[in-house]
Scaffold this active site. Sequence first.
Site, PDB file in Angstrom:
ATOM      1  N   GLY A  38       0.824  -1.198   0.000  1.00 22.89           N
ATOM      2  CA  GLY A  38       0.000   0.000   0.000  1.00 22.89           C
ATOM      3  C   GLY A  38       0.863   1.254   0.000  1.00 22.89           C
ATOM      4  O   GLY A  38       1.958   1.293  -0.563  1.00 22.89           O
ATOM      5  N   SER A  39       0.391   2.276   0.679  1.00 23.05           N
ATOM      6  CA  SER A  39       1.078   3.578   0.650  1.00 23.05           C
ATOM      7  C   SER A  39       2.405   3.580   1.395  1.00 23.05           C
ATOM      8  O   SER A  39       3.171   4.549   1.282  1.00 23.05           O
ATOM      9  CB  SER A  39       0.162   4.658   1.229  1.00 23.05           C
ATOM     10  OG  SER A  39      -0.953   4.866   0.372  1.00 23.05           O
ATOM     11  N   THR A  40       2.707   2.519   2.175  1.00 21.02           N
ATOM     12  CA  THR A  40       4.024   2.467   2.823  1.00 21.02           C
ATOM     13  C   THR A  40       5.139   2.335   1.793  1.00 21.02           C
ATOM     14  O   THR A  40       6.317   2.524   2.111  1.00 21.02           O
ATOM     15  CB  THR A  40       4.108   1.296   3.812  1.00 21.02           C
ATOM     16  OG1 THR A  40       3.957   0.052   3.106  1.00 21.02           O
ATOM     17  CG2 THR A  40       3.031   1.396   4.877  1.00 21.02           C
TER      18      THR A  40
END
Length: 649
Positions: free
Chosen positions: A328-330
Amino acid sequence: MTELRNVEADLAQFRTRVVVAGLAVLFAFGLLAARMVYLQVLRHDDFDAQAESNRTAVLPVVPNRGQILDRHGRVLATNFSAYTLEITPSKVEDLDGTIEALGELVDIQPRDKRRFRKLLEESRRFDSLPIRTRLTDDEVARFTAQRYRFPGVDVRARLIRHYPHGEVASHVVGYIGRINQREKESIEEWPEEDQANYRGTDYIGKLGTEQHYERELHGLTGFDRVETSAGGRAVRSLANTPATPGNTVVLAIDIKLQKLVEDMFGERRGALVAIDPRNGEVLAFVSKPTFDPNLFVEGIDSENWKILNESIDKPLLNRALRGTYPPGSTYKPFMALGALETGTRSASTIINDPGYWMFGNHRFRSHGDGGLGAVDMHRSIVKSSNVYYYSLANEMGVEAMHDFMAPLGFGQITGIDLKGEVRGVLPNQAWKRNTYKRPEQQKWYAGETISLGIGQGYNNFTMLQLAHAMATLAGGGIKRTPHLTLATENVVTRERTPLPTLAEVNLGFKRENIDTVLRAMHGVTIEGTSTRVFAGAGYLSGGKTGTAQAVTIGQKDRYDARKLEEHQRDHSLYLAFAPLENPTVALAVVVENAGFGAAAAAPIARRVFDYLLMDQYPNPQDLAAVQKGEAAAPIGTPLKASEVPWTSP
């Protein structure tokens, strides 16, 4: 007329017979002499050894297995002495009848019988198999008085492996179990010296540290030479070589922190890995749910095995090592670093985020209908702009992304000292050609590159890989192999041998580029998605929230957790490091199907940092809120971690 005998001829014939007879006798004595020389001289040593073996026997003395400790010396695996009732099936005529008769003297439960049957299927009939462990003194006395009735049954004193903290850190510590047929065949392929060291050994490490450090923990087998009677009973000891106990293995993890993290997950599923970026030491290695390794020591019964094996929560899966998730956004901080290092973008490049990004006729959505407007690199991380990274992925291309991310450890084996680590998926065109069979599936489409920029698509990594990459970034671009073990300790001499120094790799990132990304991650904690979670923290940190899809949601559909089954909801992720200057801990955490990263994963990370940097421990009210996903910053006054008593669960 009388026939006269030819005396001379008779004498010659007689002499010939005497000579032949003499030669025959001499030959016979020669054979006896030769046989005597062969037996008494040439084969003397062999027959002397056989005679000695008829009089004596060499018995292996199994060494005590080494302990496993945490970094502060708390015992995670040890041994205790107990009596075991064992049956050798090949010496028993009526096995079922014998077990029933034993049940009149010793308490044998149905689960004991099921476990014995399972062991019987996996072992040879001349192996001694336990039907009951941990006999009481009364049970030993009752059986001993009736032993003559049970040929092939005996009571043995054994050291039994024990895990005093039960389910805590079970995936790290692992467990031992009886050596099965497949393992016996594997041992037969070892060098003769190693095989000899396992004579008399019934147990071997099956998982975790117990498996990886088997040779260290096992020790050296001793031998006891005894004189035996004609019936094979030991009469007296002639000589002995004592066994050398196994070494103690000291882990880098803090079991108190480990239990705190496991408690914060509550009944939820997920994983957390915390690493010291200065040296690669793993401070916490959590996979939830866990299991009790004590169930496996003497062979798990079918009832408990069914519960563990068929559970939808998969407690036997080491999620930190083998569970793979879209990041994801990590993933965005690493994409930003890749843009800087490859020269694709500068930190000041402005991208307009209207809330969507168009690629041909396909609309990739971002932050609802409003969007974020003008976004530079710093703001793209702080506010987590999808549009910024959709366009960046399109500019970089899949091959450039793959080649930059691979050295950071994405989609690679980290080399941690545990067996069974999975590689995950860092996609590129070659990966797709090798993965799919049909030509139309093997082709890489330009649209598939776009979602990779926000950590979706084919991207699939372990929490270990994410924590490793975060530690590398926080450590200034120096990649260090993560390791769970600090040292081994000789039980006899108490000499401690540190783990061999592992190679460090400088990835060659520019310091200003690293600082740009780390400052943006710090911005996430003071003006971004995890601001509420890190409010009032006594240190500065950096982080990045992530929300990863467990199932695909169409671009035209809106995500609504209430309409999905619990196992279909998004995963909550958080990637973080602290303190901001000279980081001493980097971590990655995922809470499965828990939704937004700041709601479930980030609060766990905050309390890990509080524990390590501030000596703080959540109070019961705060801990309960974290377990329910209803916490942000700590509630109430935290406890002093060093004063919270450590007791086994």
